[in-house]
Enzyme design. Sequence first.
Site, PDB file in Angstrom:
ATOM      1  N   TYR A 145      14.733  71.504 -58.468  1.00  0.00           N
ATOM      2  CA  TYR A 145      14.049  72.767 -57.987  1.00  0.00           C
ATOM      3  C   TYR A 145      12.435  72.174 -57.697  1.00  0.00           C
ATOM      4  O   TYR A 145      12.151  71.466 -58.572  1.00  0.00           O
ATOM      5  CB  TYR A 145      14.312  73.849 -58.782  1.00  0.00           C
ATOM      6  N   PRO A 146      11.643  72.699 -57.097  1.00  0.00           N
ATOM      7  CA  PRO A 146      10.368  72.385 -56.972  1.00  0.00           C
ATOM      8  C   PRO A 146       9.513  73.357 -57.672  1.00  0.00           C
ATOM      9  O   PRO A 146      10.092  74.704 -57.794  1.00  0.00           O
ATOM     10  CB  PRO A 146      10.129  72.465 -55.513  1.00  0.00           C
ATOM     11  N   MET A 147       8.384  73.204 -58.226  1.00  0.00           N
ATOM     12  CA  MET A 147       7.508  74.300 -58.883  1.00  0.00           C
ATOM     13  C   MET A 147       6.067  73.908 -58.911  1.00  0.00           C
ATOM     14  O   MET A 147       5.416  72.806 -58.524  1.00  0.00           O
ATOM     15  CB  MET A 147       8.001  74.241 -60.494  1.00  0.00           C
ATOM     16  N   GLN A 185      16.580  64.372 -67.410  1.00  0.00           N
ATOM     17  CA  GLN A 185      15.394  65.009 -66.702  1.00  0.00           C
ATOM     18  C   GLN A 185      14.309  63.968 -66.086  1.00  0.00           C
ATOM     19  O   GLN A 185      14.183  63.172 -66.550  1.00  0.00           O
ATOM     20  CB  GLN A 185      14.707  66.090 -67.415  1.00  0.00           C
TER      21      GLN A 185
END
Length: 249
Positions: A145-147, A185
């Site tokens: 996911y981008p943030m 991660q």
Amino acid sequence: MSEAAETLDGWYSLHLFYAMDWTTFRLVPEDEREAKISELKSFVEDKSKARDSHTGDQAIYNITGQKADLLLWFLRPEMKDLNKIENDFNKLRIADYLIPTYSYVSVIELSNYLAGKSDEDPYENPHVKARLYPELPHSEYICFYPMDKRRNETYNWYMLPIEERKNLMYNHGMIGRKYAGKIKQFITGSVGFDDFEWGVTLFSDDVLQFKKIVYEMRFDETTARYGDFGSFYVGHILNTDDFNEFFNI
């Protein structure tokens, strides 16, 4: 002006998402389908040599849901290496049946928020090098996911003093440490490269851990006050040995 965080930057990163045009691909004669699948397999196996030579890595996953069917993630020393990979991929015959749905351009990043003071060159630190130039796990599941960090009139991450940001990021990181051994991660920075500021890629053999860590972090101040998120993509690993089963109609 608030002090900017310094970053260490490693391999360049390209996430490519595609939907498969199954309706059209079904009309292709079986022998031609086999040839296209074989060509794709050879392409992937050739690019995977970068892992053996420690000049990059890659991961391929079957995405769940209708956002995409495939995710190809490539890491390489230079941005131009990613351009060549993407161009070579687009020239494959099977690419005629793959519809691009999303892409993300970034670079493996470590910030100095959690770093201690040291006189040594961080790029020569074995622990740091392993994170900047990683060997990706072959976990069963992936989540991407981008943030962004929020910057509006009420909450603006970039106006906070650096010591306050360091404290917030320390507390944020302590949540992540609880999932050590369950989730791997990777953070990639994309400021100036893509529409969001960071991409987060998680690997796990237990897909439920993605839900648990993201939900728990929702209650952390760093996320609750300052986090904005794009779409989430979750998928299952797709090995070259599985290509025939996946692509054949």
